[in-house]
Motif scaffolding. Structure first.
Motif, PDB file in Angstrom:
ATOM      1  N   TRP A   1    -121.936  38.185   2.161  1.00 56.50           N
ATOM      2  CA  TRP A   1    -120.827  37.298   2.725  1.00 56.50           C
ATOM      3  C   TRP A   1    -121.219  35.985   2.695  1.00 56.50           C
ATOM      4  O   TRP A   1    -122.435  35.693   2.720  1.00 56.50           O
ATOM      5  CB  TRP A   1    -120.463  37.722   4.159  1.00 56.50           C
ATOM      6  N   PRO A   2    -120.217  34.964   2.323  1.00 54.53           N
ATOM      7  CA  PRO A   2    -118.945  35.353   1.962  1.00 54.53           C
ATOM      8  C   PRO A   2    -118.526  35.789   0.502  1.00 54.53           C
ATOM      9  O   PRO A   2    -119.385  35.770  -0.001  1.00 54.53           O
ATOM     10  CB  PRO A   2    -118.230  33.975   2.125  1.00 54.53           C
ATOM     11  N   HIS A   3    -117.584  36.353   0.511  1.00 61.31           N
ATOM     12  CA  HIS A   3    -117.013  37.250  -0.511  1.00 61.31           C
ATOM     13  C   HIS A   3    -115.599  36.351  -0.916  1.00 61.31           C
ATOM     14  O   HIS A   3    -114.736  36.474  -0.256  1.00 61.31           O
ATOM     15  CB  HIS A   3    -116.669  38.746  -0.317  1.00 61.31           C
ATOM     16  N   ARG A   4    -115.558  35.691  -1.927  1.00 63.11           N
ATOM     17  CA  ARG A   4    -114.547  35.012  -2.720  1.00 63.11           C
ATOM     18  C   ARG A   4    -113.765  35.561  -3.989  1.00 63.11           C
ATOM     19  O   ARG A   4    -114.595  35.973  -4.730  1.00 63.11           O
ATOM     20  CB  ARG A   4    -114.813  33.386  -2.814  1.00 63.11           C
ATOM     21  N   VAL A   5    -112.607  35.610  -3.965  1.00 63.89           N
ATOM     22  CA  VAL A   5    -111.873  36.065  -5.047  1.00 63.89           C
ATOM     23  C   VAL A   5    -110.817  35.295  -5.320  1.00 63.89           C
ATOM     24  O   VAL A   5    -109.816  34.818  -4.540  1.00 63.89           O
ATOM     25  CB  VAL A   5    -111.305  37.580  -5.060  1.00 63.89           C
ATOM     26  N   ALA A   6    -110.594  34.640  -6.671  1.00 64.96           N
ATOM     27  CA  ALA A   6    -109.313  33.855  -7.099  1.00 64.96           C
ATOM     28  C   ALA A   6    -108.335  34.884  -7.349  1.00 64.96           C
ATOM     29  O   ALA A   6    -108.835  35.894  -7.970  1.00 64.96           O
ATOM     30  CB  ALA A   6    -109.842  33.067  -8.380  1.00 64.96           C
ATOM     31  N   VAL A   7    -107.088  34.654  -6.894  1.00 68.33           N
ATOM     32  CA  VAL A   7    -105.943  35.600  -6.920  1.00 68.33           C
ATOM     33  C   VAL A   7    -104.881  34.444  -7.332  1.00 68.33           C
ATOM     34  O   VAL A   7    -104.963  33.375  -7.164  1.00 68.33           O
ATOM     35  CB  VAL A   7    -105.607  36.531  -5.694  1.00 68.33           C
ATOM     36  N   ALA A   8    -103.948  35.283  -7.652  1.00 69.40           N
ATOM     37  CA  ALA A   8    -102.464  34.631  -7.946  1.00 69.40           C
ATOM     38  C   ALA A   8    -102.184  33.691  -6.977  1.00 69.40           C
ATOM     39  O   ALA A   8    -102.005  34.138  -5.579  1.00 69.40           O
ATOM     40  CB  ALA A   8    -101.451  35.328  -8.346  1.00 69.40           C
ATOM     41  N   GLY A   9    -101.958  32.397  -6.903  1.00 65.51           N
ATOM     42  CA  GLY A   9    -101.807  31.419  -5.780  1.00 65.51           C
ATOM     43  C   GLY A   9    -102.787  30.924  -5.114  1.00 65.51           C
ATOM     44  O   GLY A   9    -102.709  29.862  -4.146  1.00 65.51           O
ATOM     45  N   GLY A  10    -104.014  31.434  -5.351  1.00 63.55           N
ATOM     46  CA  GLY A  10    -105.083  30.825  -4.392  1.00 63.55           C
ATOM     47  C   GLY A  10    -106.276  31.445  -4.539  1.00 63.55           C
ATOM     48  O   GLY A  10    -106.780  32.294  -5.461  1.00 63.55           O
ATOM     49  N   THR A  11    -107.037  31.499  -3.466  1.00 65.13           N
ATOM     50  CA  THR A  11    -108.398  32.117  -3.267  1.00 65.13           C
ATOM     51  C   THR A  11    -108.322  33.014  -1.719  1.00 65.13           C
ATOM     52  O   THR A  11    -107.945  32.468  -0.889  1.00 65.13           O
ATOM     53  CB  THR A  11    -109.281  31.038  -3.241  1.00 65.13           C
ATOM     54  N   ILE A  12    -108.773  34.152  -2.019  1.00 63.78           N
ATOM     55  CA  ILE A  12    -109.056  34.736  -0.722  1.00 63.78           C
ATOM     56  C   ILE A  12    -110.699  34.827  -0.684  1.00 63.78           C
ATOM     57  O   ILE A  12    -111.316  35.325  -1.388  1.00 63.78           O
ATOM     58  CB  ILE A  12    -108.389  36.146  -0.753  1.00 63.78           C
ATOM     59  N   GLU A  13    -110.871  34.729   0.685  1.00 72.12           N
ATOM     60  CA  GLU A  13    -112.508  34.574   1.078  1.00 72.12           C
ATOM     61  C   GLU A  13    -112.528  35.730   2.261  1.00 72.12           C
ATOM     62  O   GLU A  13    -111.831  35.592   3.148  1.00 72.12           O
ATOM     63  CB  GLU A  13    -112.602  33.260   1.566  1.00 72.12           C
ATOM     64  N   ILE A  14    -113.617  36.328   2.435  1.00 71.67           N
ATOM     65  CA  ILE A  14    -113.942  37.405   3.293  1.00 71.67           C
ATOM     66  C   ILE A  14    -115.402  37.096   3.895  1.00 71.67           C
ATOM     67  O   ILE A  14    -116.327  36.903   3.274  1.00 71.67           O
ATOM     68  CB  ILE A  14    -113.972  38.788   2.951  1.00 71.67           C
ATOM     69  N   VAL A  15    -115.249  36.747   5.092  1.00 70.00           N
ATOM     70  CA  VAL A  15    -116.428  36.109   5.975  1.00 70.00           C
ATOM     71  C   VAL A  15    -116.814  37.078   7.138  1.00 70.00           C
ATOM     72  O   VAL A  15    -115.688  37.792   7.871  1.00 70.00           O
ATOM     73  CB  VAL A  15    -116.494  34.723   6.371  1.00 70.00           C
ATOM     74  N   VAL A  16    -117.757  36.953   7.662  1.00 70.45           N
ATOM     75  CA  VAL A  16    -118.246  37.833   8.860  1.00 70.45           C
ATOM     76  C   VAL A  16    -118.624  36.667   9.897  1.00 70.45           C
ATOM     77  O   VAL A  16    -119.392  35.801   9.402  1.00 70.45           O
ATOM     78  CB  VAL A  16    -119.336  38.829   8.860  1.00 70.45           C
ATOM     79  N   GLY A  17    -117.918  36.456  11.069  1.00 74.38           N
ATOM     80  CA  GLY A  17    -118.326  35.394  11.541  1.00 74.38           C
ATOM     81  C   GLY A  17    -117.306  35.041  12.879  1.00 74.38           C
ATOM     82  O   GLY A  17    -116.586  36.144  13.202  1.00 74.38           O
ATOM     83  N   ASP A  18    -117.260  33.874  13.416  1.00 76.30           N
ATOM     84  CA  ASP A  18    -116.523  33.406  14.581  1.00 76.30           C
ATOM     85  C   ASP A  18    -115.541  32.641  14.113  1.00 76.30           C
ATOM     86  O   ASP A  18    -115.722  31.248  13.720  1.00 76.30           O
ATOM     87  CB  ASP A  18    -117.602  32.538  15.578  1.00 76.30           C
TER      88      ASP A  18
END
Length: 181
Positions: free
Chosen positions: A4-21
């Motif tokens: 983490w973080p895990h980032r992926v470029a997708v149509a329209g932008g970026t999705i990021e997955i994190v573990v946190g507050d």
């Protein structure tokens, strides 16, 4: 090295997955998994209210609550995020009470409200997967799928899924990988 973080470029932008507050993220808006009163509660809702300070409660008292699946926006006050988008997720009742559609509406309506305010970076918790009991393995694909479908049509360019646990983050990453193949 952490996953983490895990980032992926997708149509329209970026999705990021994190573990946190989620209360520590410097984004345009954090999404609050609120209850219908919008007056604070447990879990993410309580944490956001505590971190934002009493001004958030005062503003929420003027909003008249919020229905399940809908969303309302306030200032972020003492949070690093400029705004809080409050959405009320469904309570899990076995899956036969439109829970999936209501959960998708939470994500979709939060994105629409962010778009209406020209916001670019927002962060979501895993809505309804805590005390509301929505199975996390079913909620993650709904969350990811809704965001993927809506992202190309809104001002939002960066979505963070801020997971409380590594297990939740793994479910979100698996859903993202499955839906972007």
């Amino acid at each position: 090295m952490s996953d983490w973080p895990h980032r992926v470029a997708v149509a329209g932008g970026t999705i990021e997955i994190v573990v946190g507050d989620i209360t520590r993220l410097a984004v345009d808006a954090v999404v609050n998994a609120a209850n219908r009163t919008l007056l604070g509660g447990g879990g993410v809702d309580g944490a956001i209210h505590r971190a934002a300070g009493p001004e958030l409660l005062a503003e929420c008292q003027t909003l008249g609550g919020c229905e399940t699946g809908e969303a309302k926006i306030t200032r972020g006050y003492r949070l690093p995020a400029a705004h809080v988008i409050h959405t009320v997720g469904p309570v899990w009742r076995g899956g036969g009470q439109d829970e999936a559609a209501l959960l998708a509406a939470c994500y979709g309506n939060a994105l629409a409200l962010a778009d209406a305010h020209g916001l670019v970076r927002i962060a979501f918790p895993a809505i309804s997967t805590g005390v509301y009991g929505f199975p996390a393995e079913e909620a993650a694909p709904i969350a990811i799928g809704t965001v993927l479908a809506r992202l190309p049509d809104v001002s939002v360019e960066h979505v963070v899924f801020c997971c409380f646990s590594a297990g939740s983050a793994v479910l979100h990453r698996q859903a993202l990988e499955a839906l972007t193949r």
